[in-house]
Design a protein around this motif. Sequence first.
Motif: not given
Length: 342
Positions: A62-83
């Motif tokens: 899948v494209s990198q924007p699709t990856v970024s979308h899934h990561l955003r979902v995980l961040r919004e659910s509180g499962l992931l943090a990012a720096d």
Amino acid sequence: MPAPAASTPALESHAIGADAASAVASTLKALANPLRLRMLSAISTSAGGEVTVGELATLTEVSQPTVSHHLRVLRESGLLAADRRGTSVWYRVEPTYRGALSTLLDRFAPAAVGSPEPPHPPVLADAEPALDHLADSLAERFPATPRGECVRVVRESYTALLRRGGDPTHLVPLTEHFARQRIIDAERAHALESAPAEAGASRTPQVLFVCVANAGRSQLAAALLRHHAGDRVAVRSAGSAPAPDVHATVRTLLAEMDDVGAAEEVDDVTRFYPKPLTDDAVRAADVVVTMGCGDVCPVLPGTRYEDWTVGDPALASPAGVAAIRDELDRRVRALLADLLPA
């Protein structure tokens, strides 16, 4: 149509609260995507515990924007943090979810992909003559261990191996091997506790690898250490909830290494099999390496503990299994160089 009956107070006291159920359901909804689960497993088992978007994009086409979308979902659910560091964004699992995610990947996921439930152990009556013979044989071989203790260890070993399930055909030989190993560990642990200086001066270092099922990571790590160290290091492996058998993909890798172990472990029956974790194995070890088994391993003074964050071969692709083997090989070589600098 009659209205549904209201729940009784007793039932209400046992059910999860409505607000909590809503929060849990929201998190589970975020997890209910194959790519997101693969991302979380890659992040949680990476060497540094964090991964960039570019690295995660290699998991699929899948494209990198699709990856970024899934990561955003995980961040919004509180499962992931990012720096953000320089031009890259690094993702890591939020500390409050690490234990829960480990349970999901190491225990729930293997059950979901088809690991069988161990059967209820049958009565020991039919095996009693063979078990008595094993106890007599071990008592003769290990005179420092009373026969009564040999009987106890043999029967406990038999029952423990029954509980993990698997093919019962070779249960008695496996019981003999496991009970013998337990007695050796108990005698070694007793020697260390009675005269630690004298016992430590000449003993071969012993390493214990522990994971949940003893069907993948810990088996691979033990085989790699035996392969590199030979008889210079005593190697054990065990599981906090041992599986019926070693994973097929891992068994193939073990066969490729021709991990025959010690002279008494060269037959196909006792070469590889999942074993329960015992206190004596921990007490006898100089180094205990855990991989995804949480806090089940007893922590004893004077024992060196390491926790290796490594993926589970049971859930990995063939390329992933090879990568896990290579990561374990690197860690095992470093451990061996530290144990035996010469």
